[in-house]
Motif scaffolding. Structure first.
Motif, PDB file in Angstrom:
ATOM      1  N   GLN A 166       0.933  -1.203   0.063  1.00  0.00           N
ATOM      2  CA  GLN A 166       0.003   0.061   0.087  1.00  0.00           C
ATOM      3  C   GLN A 166       1.030   1.217  -0.109  1.00  0.00           C
ATOM      4  N   PRO A 167       0.710   2.329  -0.799  1.00  0.00           N
ATOM      5  CA  PRO A 167       1.534   3.417  -0.987  1.00  0.00           C
ATOM      6  C   PRO A 167       1.126   4.226   0.336  1.00  0.00           C
ATOM      7  N   SER A 169       2.153   8.127   1.903  1.00  0.00           N
ATOM      8  CA  SER A 169       2.560   9.386   1.542  1.00  0.00           C
ATOM      9  C   SER A 169       3.742   9.874   2.239  1.00  0.00           C
ATOM     10  N   ILE A 213       5.967   5.684  -5.477  1.00  0.00           N
ATOM     11  CA  ILE A 213       4.695   5.901  -6.334  1.00  0.00           C
ATOM     12  C   ILE A 213       4.412   7.201  -6.656  1.00  0.00           C
ATOM     13  N   GLY A 215       3.320  10.673  -7.314  1.00  0.00           N
ATOM     14  CA  GLY A 215       2.245  11.627  -6.919  1.00  0.00           C
ATOM     15  C   GLY A 215       1.629  11.061  -5.658  1.00  0.00           C
ATOM     16  N   VAL A 216       2.278  10.007  -4.990  1.00  0.00           N
ATOM     17  CA  VAL A 216       1.880   9.732  -3.523  1.00  0.00           C
ATOM     18  C   VAL A 216       2.890   9.639  -2.642  1.00  0.00           C
ATOM     19  N   GLY A 217       3.804   8.791  -2.878  1.00  0.00           N
ATOM     20  CA  GLY A 217       4.938   8.491  -1.874  1.00  0.00           C
ATOM     21  C   GLY A 217       5.703   7.385  -2.144  1.00  0.00           C
TER      22      GLY A 217
END
Length: 232
Positions: A166-167, A169, A213, A215-217
């Motif tokens: 799971q990404p 942030s 990821i 744009g996410v982290g």
């Protein structure tokens, strides 16, 4: 049994405020107003966690933590007015589990203390052959060798490992290592720690199982699952 918190703070008002609030929330509290008093306390006390001011009248808290290896023996949260990226990294590299800046929000501090205590009681986490012992704060390669990590690197890895696939942030990871508002600090603190983790976790020609990821982290991703990940 309630956890014991040793508060090392030279300002009497702050010391009384923190100790009173923690006592109201079920903690046993011990107090010290200097590095010398901290040393004396540790001769007879075994706290679960230490709240350590950096600017003490007779010591620098970060130097003191290194000398006494406090982060290896106890939960450790630095509490200080020094708030630069360099100060945060220095505190984490000296063994701090967290770094809280003044003025202190007592509810936030309580949450930080509970988070550090909770992490210290979590089980061993495994991923892609790696073994992360959260209690002993050790990382082992799939071949069994120990990997030396700073406290900041370890805390970020635990956060990623707890949410495998799971990404996570950058703001969340920054929150793991510091209580500071992410709007007031560069994400480079997290990025630098991730870069160092990746370097340390190169294994038999394979990249570390940490992917970006966009744009996410970041996410912890098993090798066989990385092909479909929008990573950078």
């Amino acid at each position: 049994m309630s956890a014991t918190v040793l508060i090392v703070e030279d300002a009497p008002e702050s010391l009384a405020m923190i100790a009173g609030y923690l006592a109201e929330n079920g903690f046993r509290t011990l107090c010290a107003a200097s590095g010398a008093e901290l040393r004396n306390r540790l001769q007879s006390a075994q706290p679960d966690i230490i709240l350590l001011d950096v600017n003490l009248p007779d010591d620098d808290g970060i130097t003191l933590a290194r000398q006494l290896r406090l982060g290896e023996r106890f939960g450790l949260i630095f509490v200080t007015g020094r708030d630069s990226d360099e100060d945060v990294l220095a505190g984490l590299e000296a063994g701090g589990d967290d770094y809280v800046t003044k003025p202190i929000n007592l509810r936030t501090l309580l949450a930080r203390i509970r988070s550090v205590l909770r992490r210290s009681r979590e089980p061993v986490i495994t991923f892609d052959g790696w073994i992360l012992d959260v209690v002993r704060r050790e990382l082992f390669r799939p071949t069994g060798q120990l990997v030396e990590l700073t406290s900041g690197e370890f805390n970020i890895l635990v956060a990623l490992a707890s949410r495998q696939m799971q990404p996570v942030s950058r703001d969340f990871l920054l929150d793991v290592i510091s209580n500071r508002d992410p709007r007031e600090i560069s994400g480079h603190t997290v990025d630098n720690l991730i870069a160092r983790l990746r370097k340390k976790m190169l294994h038999e020609g394979k990249d570390a199982p940490i992917v970006t990821i966009r744009g996410v982290g970041y996410a912890l991703m098993p090798e066989q699952s990385r092909g479909d990940t929008p990573a950078g």
